[in-house]
Design a protein around this motif. Structure first.
Motif, short mmCIF file in Angstrom:
data_model
loop_
_atom_site.label_atom_id
_atom_site.label_comp_id
_atom_site.label_asym_id
_atom_site.label_seq_id
_atom_site.Cartn_x
_atom_site.Cartn_y
_atom_site.Cartn_z
N LEU A 50 -22.77 -42.16 -0.95
CA LEU A 50 -22.25 -41.73 0.35
C LEU A 50 -23.25 -40.82 1.05
CD1 LEU A 50 -18.63 -40.83 -0.83
CD2 LEU A 50 -19.30 -42.86 0.44
N THR A 71 -26.85 -51.09 4.45
CA THR A 71 -25.82 -52.14 4.34
C THR A 71 -25.66 -52.58 2.89
OG1 THR A 71 -26.45 -52.87 6.54
CG2 THR A 71 -25.11 -54.38 5.25
N ASP A 74 -23.64 -50.09 1.07
CA ASP A 74 -22.21 -50.24 1.36
C ASP A 74 -21.60 -51.31 0.46
OD1 ASP A 74 -22.03 -48.32 3.36
OD2 ASP A 74 -22.62 -49.72 4.94
N ARG A 75 -22.29 -52.44 0.38
CA ARG A 75 -21.77 -53.56 -0.42
C ARG A 75 -21.75 -53.18 -1.91
NH1 ARG A 75 -24.10 -57.51 3.32
NH2 ARG A 75 -22.35 -57.73 4.78
N ARG A 77 -21.50 -50.24 -3.20
CA ARG A 77 -20.44 -49.27 -3.41
C ARG A 77 -19.10 -49.98 -3.53
NH1 ARG A 77 -20.25 -46.93 1.52
NH2 ARG A 77 -22.31 -46.00 1.25
N GLY A 78 -18.88 -50.95 -2.65
CA GLY A 78 -17.61 -51.67 -2.66
C GLY A 78 -17.36 -52.39 -3.97
N PHE A 83 -13.26 -44.76 -5.58
CA PHE A 83 -13.22 -43.32 -5.28
C PHE A 83 -11.80 -42.80 -5.27
CE2 PHE A 83 -17.22 -44.69 -3.52
CZ PHE A 83 -18.06 -43.62 -3.73
N HIS A 89 -7.14 -40.12 0.71
CA HIS A 89 -7.38 -40.65 2.05
C HIS A 89 -6.82 -42.05 2.13
CE1 HIS A 89 -9.73 -37.32 3.37
NE2 HIS A 89 -10.47 -37.38 2.29
N LEU A 106 -12.45 -55.12 2.00
CA LEU A 106 -13.65 -54.47 2.51
C LEU A 106 -14.85 -54.73 1.61
CD1 LEU A 106 -12.17 -51.12 3.82
CD2 LEU A 106 -12.99 -53.06 5.16
N ALA A 107 -14.57 -54.90 0.29
CA ALA A 107 -15.68 -55.15 -0.63
C ALA A 107 -16.04 -56.63 -0.66
CB ALA A 107 -15.29 -54.69 -2.04
N ILE B 318 -13.36 -43.53 4.60
CA ILE B 318 -12.78 -44.13 3.41
C ILE B 318 -13.09 -45.62 3.35
CG2 ILE B 318 -10.49 -45.04 2.81
CD1 ILE B 318 -11.18 -42.65 1.26
N MET B 319 -13.02 -46.25 4.52
CA MET B 319 -13.33 -47.68 4.54
C MET B 319 -14.78 -47.92 4.15
SD MET B 319 -10.99 -48.60 7.82
CE MET B 319 -11.65 -50.14 8.33
N ARG B 320 -15.64 -47.02 4.60
CA ARG B 320 -17.05 -47.13 4.18
C ARG B 320 -17.15 -46.97 2.66
NH1 ARG B 320 -21.26 -45.72 7.45
NH2 ARG B 320 -22.58 -46.39 5.73
N SER B 321 -16.40 -45.99 2.11
CA SER B 321 -16.49 -45.74 0.67
C SER B 321 -15.99 -46.94 -0.12
CB SER B 321 -15.71 -44.48 0.28
OG SER B 321 -14.35 -44.78 0.12
N MET B 322 -15.15 -47.75 0.53
CA MET B 322 -14.65 -48.95 -0.15
C MET B 322 -15.55 -50.15 0.09
SD MET B 322 -10.55 -48.86 -0.03
CE MET B 322 -10.26 -48.47 1.65
N GLY B 323 -16.69 -49.93 0.72
CA GLY B 323 -17.65 -51.01 0.83
C GLY B 323 -17.78 -51.62 2.22
N ALA B 324 -17.04 -51.07 3.20
CA ALA B 324 -17.18 -51.62 4.55
C ALA B 324 -18.54 -51.22 5.10
CB ALA B 324 -16.08 -51.07 5.45
N THR B 325 -19.23 -52.19 5.71
CA THR B 325 -20.52 -51.84 6.33
C THR B 325 -20.25 -51.21 7.69
OG1 THR B 325 -20.63 -54.00 7.35
CG2 THR B 325 -21.66 -53.77 5.21
#
Lengths: 210, 414
Positions: A50, A71, A74-75, A77-78, A83, A89, A106-107, B318-325
């Motif tokens: 992050l 990018t 991000d992928r 991490r998903g 987390f 949250h 999202l992943a 949070i959406m980013r932390s779940m992998g959203a670009t």
């Protein structure tokens, strides 16, 4: 699973924080202990991809995080991380189930509704499936957050002060559930906390004070 | 779960805000659609009705009134003109075709027009049932007239004096000989008969009619009403519709006609253009009002997205932390703007067409004018595309902010 070497980070012009070298094996759990301001959250965010712009080396699941583009990170991490934050949250516009489904969506992983239900059941909140997240208690909401973190079967689960907002009873339940879920999914659990109540729950501990 | 569902859930979470934005935008769009439908269809009807008529010659007065009365049959006549004087114009070598019109009577507020078959030929309208009138007091009904008065072939009716109902001429009954095919022109709302019939009903020189049939060797038929002799100075008609033989006529004929003390010429093309420029002011004001509504709704959508973005910074992180670009977040926020404006414009389109459809169902004038709420124009696609663009524009700044969000700071700043 997680390896940190020569890691330091500085916010803007401030004096940098140096972190100790450590390594955590697969399915091993670890507590990051430290007072407020000791850099627990910073370290956890760096491990979770992050926060970027650090110096040194951070390797998670065999990948050097600095080598990934924004990018790609991000992928990564998903697919490799889950987390749990101090204040869960959850997305308040969505129901409990939809909050869970967001994780695979999202992943970009296949969405499996039965799996989502099973996870909720194992956390004892199956009946809250269609509730709004605003109607949940703190403890229940934290369980939903845990469910969401483990749903994608990530090899690493990162928890930032998951229990400090909870009373003793909920605290014990949440950390037990976290450990239980991490074991069930054979994941490495990393908990950053100053909550003394967790000290005897996880054996391996890294102290960030001084 | 997909972006649309996610965005829909966000919109659903704030029903009042969402409803306000949609209502504002749809009202603006609906006003534009109503104006578009009315304007377009009126223009089409007017140009259809004025097609083939180059000049209208009638009594002195307002040229616009002359056009409204003799082409669209909505205003009253400016007066009568002498048949002899009209003939002089009709015989001019620049005139290809001159069609007489004699107004004066009506039946259940439908006008009875004394004319001849060339009037129907002008609109290429044929008799669908029965036949064309041959004798005096025989009529042919327009399609609307037949449908709404329930008159059928060989029915008899008495006309009323005047164009909006007056004392009845019950001593002379008209007979329905034919019914015209529907043409969506002014003919649908008219009752056609011969010029002689109109004279007959008004008891003008009935004794001469018998005389006319005798036809001595010196008889020269009038170019306008062949049953009577040319140069008859006692007979009158309301107006005359002219077709030019050459473009030259457009310059010369109006001058020749207006040069005569009792006649005036009016060009349908010119007068309808003038009418539209007068109406245009009102239309422009309403249009401006509609654009103000749309601007306000755009502002409201922008503010709603901007504010909800502030509340949603944690959600986004949070959406980013779940992998959203970052791109996915941008697309999500843009979709939210687009979904709002899409809903607003689709509801606005339906509302606009609905309002016109209801109006045509309840207001007789719009029915007579042949305006329909179920006509769709290509301009509506432009409105739809424009509103989608509006959605993107409103969401652009919020989306950019979502793109730049420092997730670590947001998540740590708890």
């Amino acid at each position: 699973m997680v390896t940190v070497k020569n890691l330091s980070f500085s916010y803007g012009n401030q004096e940098g924080i140096r972190f100790p070298d450590f390594s955590i094996n697969k399915s091993e759990h670890c507590l990051l202990l430290g007072e407020s301001g000791s850099g627990k959250t910073t370290l956890l965010h760096i491990l979770g991809g992050l926060l970027r712009g650090y110096s040194g080396s951070v390797e998670v699941a065999g990948t050097e995080l600095a080598s990934l583009s924004e990018t790609a990170l991000d992928r990564f991490r998903g697919k490799h991380m889950g987390f749990v934050f101090q204040r869960n949250h959850l997305i308040s516009a969505l129901t409990v189930e939809k909050n869970l489904i967001m994780a695979p969506y999202l992943a970009e992983l296949p969405v499996n509704h039965t799996q989502a239900e099973e996870v909720l059941k194992s956390l004892g909140i199956a009946e809250k499936k269609n509730s709004k997240v605003t109607e949940l208690s703190q403890g229940q909401a934290q369980r939903v957050a845990i469910a969401r973190a483990v749903l994608n079967n990530p090899p690493v689960i990162l928890a930032d002060e998951p229990t400090s907002a909870l009373d003793d009873k909920s605290c014990a339940q949440v950390i037990d559930l976290l450990i239980q879920q991490a074991n069930a999914h054979q994941a490495t659990l990393l908990v950053a906390t100053h909550d003394q109540r967790l000290k005897d729950k996880i054996g391996k501990q890294i102290s960030l004070n001084g | 779960m997909n972006i649309i569902k996610l965005v829909w859930n966000y919109l659903k979470a704030k029903p009042l805000n969402t409803a306000l934005n949609i209502v504002l935008l749809s009202l603006g769009i609906a006003v534009i659609i109503v104006l578009l439908l009315f304007n377009k269809q009126l223009e089409e009807k007017i140009s259809e009705n004025a097609r083939g008529i180059d000049l209208v010659v009638g009594a002195k007065g307002s040229p616009l009134q002359l056009i409204l009365c003799n082409i669209f049959h909505i205003d009253f006549p400016t007066g009568n003109i002498n048949l002899k004087e009209a003939e002089r114009i009709a015989k001019n070598r620049l005139v290809k075709n001159a069609i007489p019109l004699a107004l004066g009577d009506s039946y259940e507020s439908y006008r009875i027009i004394g004319t001849d078959q060339r009037y129907a030929d002008l609109y290429k309208v044929e008799v669908e049932h029965g036949s064309w009138f041959t004798e005096e007091l025989e009529v042919v009904l327009g399609a609307n007239v037949a449908a709404l008065t329930k008159l059928t072939l060989n029915d008899e009716f008495a006309s009323a004096h005047g164009l909006t109902g007056g004392h009845a001429h019950d001593e002379h009954n008209f007979v329905v000989k034919g019914i015209l095919k529907r043409s969506n022109t002014v003919l649908d709302n008219l009752i056609l008969t011969s010029v002689e019939s109109v004279w007959h009903v008004h008891d003008l020189h009935t004794e001469e009619d018998h005389h006319d049939h005798e036809r001595d060797s010196s008889f020269i038929a009038s170019p306008l009403v062949p049953s009577i002799a040319a140069g008859d100075s006692t007979k009158e008609i309301t107006s005359m519709l002219l077709q030019y033989r050459s473009p030259m006529a457009a310059i010369q004929l109006p001058r020749i006609v207006n040069g005569q003390s009792s006649l005036q010429a009016a060009s349908p093309a010119f007068e309808t253009a003038r009418l539209f420029s007068i109406l245009g002011v009102g239309v422009d004001i309403l249009m401006a009002f509609a654009y103000v509504l749309i601007f306000i709704s755009a502002l409201s959508i922008f503010i709603a997205l901007y504010n909800s973005l502030k509340e949603r910074r944690y959600d986004l992180a949070i959406m980013r932390s779940m992998g959203a670009t970052r791109l996915k977040l941008v697309v999500t926020i843009l979709s939210e703007g687009v979904l709002l404006t899409l809903l607003g414009s689709v509801i606005g389109l339906l509302l606009g067409h609905g309002v016109v459809a209801i109006m045509t169902a309840f207001v007789a004038e719009t029915q007579k004018a042949g305006i329909s709420g179920l006509v769709f124009y290509t301009e509506e696609w432009i409105i739809l595309a424009g509103s989608l663009l509006l959605g993107v524009l409103c969401a652009l700044i919020p989306a950019w902010q979502a793109y730049r969000t420092d997730i670590s700071k947001v998540l740590a700043g708890n």
